[in-house]
Every structure is written in structure tokens, then in C-alpha cells.
Design an enzyme around this catalytic site. Sequence first.
Site, PDB file in Angstrom:
ATOM      1  N   GLU A  55       0.829  -1.200   0.000  1.00  0.00           N
ATOM      2  CA  GLU A  55       0.000   0.000   0.000  1.00  0.00           C
ATOM      3  C   GLU A  55       0.870   1.259   0.000  1.00  0.00           C
ATOM      4  O   GLU A  55       0.623   2.215  -0.724  1.00  0.00           O
ATOM      5  CB  GLU A  55      -0.926   0.023   1.219  1.00  0.00           C
ATOM      6  N   CYS A  86      -1.906  -2.621   7.307  1.00  0.00           N
ATOM      7  CA  CYS A  86      -1.392  -2.492   8.671  1.00  0.00           C
ATOM      8  C   CYS A  86      -1.639  -1.058   9.170  1.00  0.00           C
ATOM      9  O   CYS A  86      -2.059  -0.181   8.410  1.00  0.00           O
ATOM     10  CB  CYS A  86       0.099  -2.826   8.716  1.00  0.00           C
ATOM     11  N   CYS A  89       0.227   1.653   7.205  1.00  0.00           N
ATOM     12  CA  CYS A  89      -0.374   1.929   5.896  1.00  0.00           C
ATOM     13  C   CYS A  89      -1.657   2.743   6.043  1.00  0.00           C
ATOM     14  O   CYS A  89      -1.925   3.644   5.243  1.00  0.00           O
ATOM     15  CB  CYS A  89      -0.668   0.627   5.164  1.00  0.00           C
TER      16      CYS A  89
END
Length: 129
Positions: A55, A86, A89
Site C-alpha cells: 500500500e 497495517c 499503511c
Amino acid sequence: MTDQQLIDLAIEMKSRAYVPYSNFHVGAALLCEDGTVSLGCNVENSAYGVCICGEQTAVVKAVSEGKRSFKAIAVAGDSDGYCLPCGACRQVLSEFVGPDFPVICANNAGAFHRFTLGELLAHSFRLER
């Protein structure tokens, strides 16, 4: 572009991941406001703290090409459950988008679910605009 098309691109990007340590492939497809798509995959390093998520790769590529407005992101990974970004991100995304931003997460079977960034990152740390 449809959610399915974005997921298909994210799934394709999984094959480009460099993951010799975790063997967990992640691909991402970030739909920019102008209709272009920035693609990313995770890239690991033996110094694990300098690894970069798929990402983040997609966001950094888009920003480095002058893009600052985004419509949605799709994320695909090697798990039975939906591959969710996560925390890091989620925070990177919140720098550029609001809480209603669509985050489309797929599992390894290709099934997907649409979340909003606000659902995934409530009360994000943001520069007041």
C-alpha cells in the site's frame, strides 16, 4: 474502474512482491482521481524495519508522480481472511484521504469486502485542514 478490476490488479501485483523472509505476498492498486492506477507490492529487507508495504509503495509511487487525490485502494494478500492494511499503511493513507475513502480488501481466494478508512483507522492523527 470497478472494485473487481482494482482487486484483479492488486492480485496481479502480489507476484512481484519481494518477500524472502515472511513469504507473505501483498499487492495494492491505488485508483487516482484522474483515473490512473498506481500499483505496488511489498518489498522486504533483512533489516526488517526498512521493509515497505504494498500500500505504501503504491502511495509513494503516485505522490512521486504528482498525484495527490485518490478514489480507492485495493489490497490483496496471502491469507484466508481479508488482507487489511497495517496500522502504518492506514496512517499513510490518512495523510491524503478522508475517513470515507474506500479500502477494498481481498483474501487469497479473490473474495473481497469494501471498508472505509474511517472504519479501519478511527481518530487518525491528521494535520488539521
